[in-house]
Design a protein around this motif. Structure first.
Motif, PDB file in Angstrom:
ATOM      1  N   ALA A   1      40.982  60.015  44.149  1.00 34.83           N
ATOM      2  CA  ALA A   1      40.591  58.699  43.632  1.00 34.83           C
ATOM      3  C   ALA A   1      41.823  57.846  43.386  1.00 34.83           C
ATOM      4  CB  ALA A   1      39.768  58.851  42.350  1.00 34.83           C
ATOM      5  N   LYS A   2      42.840  58.417  42.756  1.00 33.70           N
ATOM      6  CA  LYS A   2      44.073  57.666  42.484  1.00 33.70           C
ATOM      7  C   LYS A   2      44.756  57.236  43.777  1.00 33.70           C
ATOM      8  CE  LYS A   2      45.218  59.681  37.992  1.00 33.70           C
ATOM      9  NZ  LYS A   2      45.282  58.447  37.216  1.00 33.70           N
ATOM     10  N   GLU A   3      44.879  58.155  44.718  1.00 27.14           N
ATOM     11  CA  GLU A   3      45.544  57.869  45.989  1.00 27.14           C
ATOM     12  C   GLU A   3      44.805  56.776  46.770  1.00 27.14           C
ATOM     13  OE1 GLU A   3      46.394  60.175  50.174  1.00 27.14           O
ATOM     14  OE2 GLU A   3      46.439  61.354  48.331  1.00 27.14           O
ATOM     15  N   THR A   4      43.485  56.875  46.822  1.00 32.03           N
ATOM     16  CA  THR A   4      42.687  55.903  47.561  1.00 32.03           C
ATOM     17  C   THR A   4      42.746  54.523  46.908  1.00 32.03           C
ATOM     18  OG1 THR A   4      41.217  57.659  48.336  1.00 32.03           O
ATOM     19  CG2 THR A   4      40.375  55.395  48.459  1.00 32.03           C
ATOM     20  N   ALA A   5      42.591  54.472  45.593  1.00 32.11           N
ATOM     21  CA  ALA A   5      42.634  53.195  44.882  1.00 32.11           C
ATOM     22  C   ALA A   5      44.000  52.529  45.047  1.00 32.11           C
ATOM     23  CB  ALA A   5      42.306  53.399  43.408  1.00 32.11           C
ATOM     24  N   GLN A   6      45.059  53.306  44.951  1.00 29.60           N
ATOM     25  CA  GLN A   6      46.408  52.751  45.127  1.00 29.60           C
ATOM     26  C   GLN A   6      46.612  52.231  46.543  1.00 29.60           C
ATOM     27  OE1 GLN A   6      49.021  51.878  43.366  1.00 29.60           O
ATOM     28  NE2 GLN A   6      47.936  52.416  41.506  1.00 29.60           N
TER      29      GLN A   6
ATOM     30  N   ALA B   1      31.713  59.026  42.919  1.00 31.94           N
ATOM     31  CA  ALA B   1      31.362  59.469  44.264  1.00 31.94           C
ATOM     32  C   ALA B   1      31.903  60.873  44.547  1.00 31.94           C
ATOM     33  CB  ALA B   1      31.882  58.480  45.293  1.00 31.94           C
ATOM     34  N   ARG B   2      32.310  61.540  43.477  1.00 31.35           N
ATOM     35  CA  ARG B   2      32.762  62.942  43.518  1.00 31.35           C
ATOM     36  C   ARG B   2      34.054  63.172  44.296  1.00 31.35           C
ATOM     37  NH1 ARG B   2      27.040  66.181  43.946  1.00 31.35           N
ATOM     38  NH2 ARG B   2      26.064  65.147  42.190  1.00 31.35           N
ATOM     39  N   PHE B   3      34.942  62.175  44.230  1.00 33.49           N
ATOM     40  CA  PHE B   3      36.299  62.399  44.712  1.00 33.49           C
ATOM     41  C   PHE B   3      37.057  63.111  43.604  1.00 33.49           C
ATOM     42  CE2 PHE B   3      35.036  59.017  47.515  1.00 33.49           C
ATOM     43  CZ  PHE B   3      35.742  59.235  48.682  1.00 33.49           C
TER      44      PHE B   3
ATOM     45  N   SER C   1      38.829  42.434  43.048  1.00 34.18           N
ATOM     46  CA  SER C   1      39.524  41.956  41.852  1.00 34.18           C
ATOM     47  C   SER C   1      40.880  42.641  41.661  1.00 34.18           C
ATOM     48  CB  SER C   1      38.656  42.173  40.611  1.00 34.18           C
ATOM     49  OG  SER C   1      38.551  43.557  40.306  1.00 34.18           O
ATOM     50  N   GLY C   2      41.166  43.649  42.490  1.00 35.21           N
ATOM     51  CA  GLY C   2      42.427  44.370  42.383  1.00 35.21           C
ATOM     52  C   GLY C   2      42.485  45.324  41.205  1.00 35.21           C
ATOM     53  N   ASN C   3      41.334  45.695  40.671  1.00 33.82           N
ATOM     54  CA  ASN C   3      41.261  46.555  39.493  1.00 33.82           C
ATOM     55  C   ASN C   3      41.337  48.027  39.904  1.00 33.82           C
ATOM     56  OD1 ASN C   3      40.523  47.997  37.186  1.00 33.82           O
ATOM     57  ND2 ASN C   3      39.167  46.371  36.479  1.00 33.82           N
ATOM     58  N   VAL C   4      42.541  48.573  39.885  1.00 34.99           N
ATOM     59  CA  VAL C   4      42.782  49.947  40.330  1.00 34.99           C
ATOM     60  C   VAL C   4      42.002  50.945  39.477  1.00 34.99           C
ATOM     61  CG1 VAL C   4      44.538  51.743  40.641  1.00 34.99           C
ATOM     62  CG2 VAL C   4      45.039  49.386  41.292  1.00 34.99           C
ATOM     63  N   SER C   5      42.008  50.750  38.186  1.00 38.11           N
ATOM     64  CA  SER C   5      41.291  51.659  37.289  1.00 38.11           C
ATOM     65  C   SER C   5      39.794  51.680  37.600  1.00 38.11           C
ATOM     66  CB  SER C   5      41.523  51.247  35.838  1.00 38.11           C
ATOM     67  OG  SER C   5      40.804  52.082  34.971  1.00 38.11           O
TER      68      SER C   5
END
Length: 66
Positions: free
Chosen positions: A50-55, A43-45, A30-34
């Motif tokens: 988490a921000k870097e991976t999602a982006q 998952a304990r990132f 869905s492209g939902n970065v948040s």
């Protein structure tokens, strides 16, 4: 000295370990970065990871299979 949980695991391995693959896939599709960030935090990132991976996934979803 005990190994840190998740250390040396890929993103997918860690998501699978915590039973979060389906949640992450839905957020990514869905492209939902948040939402991706929230799943990665479960998952304990770290917040930064988490921000870097999602982006990264959001900026090039085809590269990651989405």
């Amino acid at each position: 000295m005990e190994q840190q949980l998740g250390e040396g695991m890929t993103v997918n391995e860690r998501l699978y370990h915590f039973g979060l693959m389906d949640q992450f896939d839905a957020a990514a599709k869905s492209g939902n970065v948040s939402a991706m960030e929230q799943v990665l935090l479960q998952a304990r990132f770290s917040t930064a990871q988490a921000k870097e991976t999602a982006q990264a996934v959001a900026s090039n979803p085809k590269r990651y299979g989405y």
